[in-house]
Design a protein around this motif. Structure first.
Motif, PDB file in Angstrom:
ATOM      1  N   THR A  48      71.508  23.749  35.473  1.00 18.20           N
ATOM      2  CA  THR A  48      70.250  23.764  36.231  1.00 18.20           C
ATOM      3  C   THR A  48      69.924  22.369  36.756  1.00 18.20           C
ATOM      4  OG1 THR A  48      69.452  25.610  34.911  1.00 18.20           O
ATOM      5  CG2 THR A  48      67.799  24.341  36.117  1.00 18.20           C
ATOM      6  N   ALA A  49      70.135  21.350  35.923  1.00 16.28           N
ATOM      7  CA  ALA A  49      69.886  19.971  36.358  1.00 16.28           C
ATOM      8  C   ALA A  49      70.832  19.587  37.491  1.00 16.28           C
ATOM      9  CB  ALA A  49      70.043  19.018  35.179  1.00 16.28           C
ATOM     10  N   LEU A  50      72.082  20.028  37.412  1.00 18.65           N
ATOM     11  CA  LEU A  50      73.061  19.761  38.462  1.00 18.65           C
ATOM     12  C   LEU A  50      72.641  20.432  39.765  1.00 18.65           C
ATOM     13  CD1 LEU A  50      75.832  18.728  39.458  1.00 18.65           C
ATOM     14  CD2 LEU A  50      76.836  20.811  38.488  1.00 18.65           C
ATOM     15  N   GLU A  51      72.231  21.698  39.686  1.00 22.38           N
ATOM     16  CA  GLU A  51      71.769  22.414  40.874  1.00 22.38           C
ATOM     17  C   GLU A  51      70.572  21.711  41.502  1.00 22.38           C
ATOM     18  OE1 GLU A  51      70.927  26.209  39.169  1.00 22.38           O
ATOM     19  OE2 GLU A  51      73.029  26.836  39.160  1.00 22.38           O
ATOM     20  N   ASN A  52      69.611  21.296  40.675  1.00 22.93           N
ATOM     21  CA  ASN A  52      68.426  20.608  41.178  1.00 22.93           C
ATOM     22  C   ASN A  52      68.778  19.272  41.815  1.00 22.93           C
ATOM     23  OD1 ASN A  52      66.766  22.697  40.371  1.00 22.93           O
ATOM     24  ND2 ASN A  52      66.332  21.779  38.385  1.00 22.93           N
ATOM     25  N   LEU A  53      69.721  18.533  41.212  1.00 22.44           N
ATOM     26  CA  LEU A  53      70.157  17.257  41.776  1.00 22.44           C
ATOM     27  C   LEU A  53      70.766  17.465  43.161  1.00 22.44           C
ATOM     28  CD1 LEU A  53      70.941  14.198  41.573  1.00 22.44           C
ATOM     29  CD2 LEU A  53      73.081  14.990  40.565  1.00 22.44           C
ATOM     30  N   ILE A  54      71.636  18.452  43.283  1.00 20.95           N
ATOM     31  CA  ILE A  54      72.297  18.713  44.567  1.00 20.95           C
ATOM     32  C   ILE A  54      71.279  19.136  45.621  1.00 20.95           C
ATOM     33  CG2 ILE A  54      73.926  20.240  45.755  1.00 20.95           C
ATOM     34  CD1 ILE A  54      75.535  20.293  43.080  1.00 20.95           C
ATOM     35  N   LEU A  55      70.389  20.049  45.261  1.00 23.57           N
ATOM     36  CA  LEU A  55      69.381  20.515  46.221  1.00 23.57           C
ATOM     37  C   LEU A  55      68.439  19.387  46.643  1.00 23.57           C
ATOM     38  CD1 LEU A  55      68.612  24.010  44.660  1.00 23.57           C
ATOM     39  CD2 LEU A  55      69.825  23.548  46.804  1.00 23.57           C
ATOM     40  N   ALA A  56      68.046  18.530  45.698  1.00 22.98           N
ATOM     41  CA  ALA A  56      67.168  17.400  46.019  1.00 22.98           C
ATOM     42  C   ALA A  56      67.885  16.412  46.942  1.00 22.98           C
ATOM     43  CB  ALA A  56      66.719  16.704  44.743  1.00 22.98           C
ATOM     44  N   ARG A  57      69.144  16.137  46.663  1.00 24.22           N
ATOM     45  CA  ARG A  57      69.918  15.200  47.481  1.00 24.22           C
ATOM     46  C   ARG A  57      70.078  15.739  48.904  1.00 24.22           C
ATOM     47  NH1 ARG A  57      70.270  10.140  47.714  1.00 24.22           N
ATOM     48  NH2 ARG A  57      70.138  10.547  49.904  1.00 24.22           N
ATOM     49  N   LEU A  58      70.365  17.031  49.031  1.00 26.87           N
ATOM     50  CA  LEU A  58      70.503  17.632  50.359  1.00 26.87           C
ATOM     51  C   LEU A  58      69.168  17.626  51.111  1.00 26.87           C
ATOM     52  CD1 LEU A  58      72.886  20.639  49.616  1.00 26.87           C
ATOM     53  CD2 LEU A  58      73.456  18.487  50.774  1.00 26.87           C
ATOM     54  N   ASP A  59      68.080  17.838  50.388  1.00 32.23           N
ATOM     55  CA  ASP A  59      66.753  17.782  51.004  1.00 32.23           C
ATOM     56  C   ASP A  59      66.457  16.364  51.498  1.00 32.23           C
ATOM     57  OD1 ASP A  59      64.218  19.008  51.708  1.00 32.23           O
ATOM     58  OD2 ASP A  59      63.355  17.812  50.063  1.00 32.23           O
ATOM     59  N   ASP A  60      66.792  15.361  50.690  1.00 36.90           N
ATOM     60  CA  ASP A  60      66.585  13.965  51.095  1.00 36.90           C
ATOM     61  C   ASP A  60      67.393  13.613  52.337  1.00 36.90           C
ATOM     62  OD1 ASP A  60      64.914  13.623  48.934  1.00 36.90           O
ATOM     63  OD2 ASP A  60      66.386  12.529  47.720  1.00 36.90           O
ATOM     64  N   ASP A  61      68.582  14.214  52.455  1.00 34.19           N
ATOM     65  CA  ASP A  61      69.465  13.928  53.590  1.00 34.19           C
ATOM     66  C   ASP A  61      69.196  14.819  54.797  1.00 34.19           C
ATOM     67  OD1 ASP A  61      70.759  11.854  52.322  1.00 34.19           O
ATOM     68  OD2 ASP A  61      72.410  13.093  51.606  1.00 34.19           O
ATOM     69  N   LYS A  62      68.125  15.597  54.747  1.00 32.41           N
ATOM     70  CA  LYS A  62      67.706  16.456  55.868  1.00 32.41           C
ATOM     71  C   LYS A  62      68.747  17.524  56.217  1.00 32.41           C
ATOM     72  CE  LYS A  62      64.024  13.832  56.956  1.00 32.41           C
ATOM     73  NZ  LYS A  62      63.617  13.344  55.664  1.00 32.41           N
ATOM     74  N   ALA A  63      69.350  18.124  55.192  1.00 33.89           N
ATOM     75  CA  ALA A  63      70.276  19.236  55.413  1.00 33.89           C
ATOM     76  C   ALA A  63      69.494  20.410  55.991  1.00 33.89           C
ATOM     77  CB  ALA A  63      70.951  19.631  54.108  1.00 33.89           C
ATOM     78  N   GLN A  64      70.145  21.192  56.845  1.00 36.27           N
ATOM     79  CA  GLN A  64      69.494  22.319  57.491  1.00 36.27           C
ATOM     80  C   GLN A  64      69.969  23.630  56.879  1.00 36.27           C
ATOM     81  OE1 GLN A  64      70.748  21.673  61.518  1.00 36.27           O
ATOM     82  NE2 GLN A  64      69.121  20.183  61.915  1.00 36.27           N
ATOM     83  N   ASP A  65      69.093  24.621  56.872  1.00 27.84           N
ATOM     84  CA  ASP A  65      69.411  25.983  56.424  1.00 27.84           C
ATOM     85  C   ASP A  65      70.116  26.007  55.065  1.00 27.84           C
ATOM     86  OD1 ASP A  65      68.363  26.920  58.824  1.00 27.84           O
ATOM     87  OD2 ASP A  65      70.316  26.816  59.826  1.00 27.84           O
TER      88      ASP A  65
END
Length: 160
Positions: A48-65
């Motif tokens: 869960t922590a790994l999933e949250n880290l990846i999602l947060a990093r992608l959000d910070d990098d302005k990933a789309q969809d």
């Protein structure tokens, strides 16, 4: 008729010249090799922590969809699948690079990566979570979400 005795050679009795043992430790037991049927609470928390880290990093990098597909209990390949798009080759490459650095800094080890030179479709395999980063045209062509029966965010918005 003469009976001849055949000598049976035992492989473990003598090593051939120049032979190097492959493993010094004992072979793993079945439970160690395949793991338990369900991950422990510590493993689930780490995933869960790994999933949250990846999602947060992608959000910070302005990933789309960005789409997260929970595979727990559905597949032995991974516990989660994350699919995201970048605006260009350079954006996809930068997201992949930032994500790899964040994983290493947080102690998740070295992830396996494919597709980084071209940056059309970059796959990052962390072991528990697999991340697919696409350019929008390539993502539409391969349609990974359809394999797992998940609609992309744009499709859901159009239906609402």
């Amino acid at each position: 008729m003469t009976r001849t005795r055949h000598r049976v050679r035992v492989a473990s009795a003598r090593k051939p010249k120049g032979a190097i043992p492959l493993h010094n430790e004992a072979a793993p037991r079945a439970q160690e090799d395949f793991g338990a049927a369900e991950p422990s609470l510590d493993d689930q928390g780490r995933i869960t922590a790994l999933e949250n880290l990846i999602l947060a990093r992608l959000d910070d990098d302005k990933a789309q969809d960005v789409v997260f597909i929970d595979l727990k209990g559905k597949s032995a390949v991974a516990d989660g699948l994350i699919v995201a798009s970048g605006r260009s080759h350079r954006h996809v490459g930068a997201m992949a690079d930032h994500l790899l650095r964040a994983l290493k800094e947080q102690g998740y080890g070295k992830a396996r990566i494919e597709g980084l030179p071209h940056c059309d479709w970059v796959l990052i395999d962390t072991g528990d979570v697999i991340v697919h980063l696409f350019r929008p045209e390539v993502r539409a062509f391969y349609n990974i979400e359809k394999i797992w029966s998940v609609e992309p965010p744009a499709g859901r918005a159009a239906l609402s």
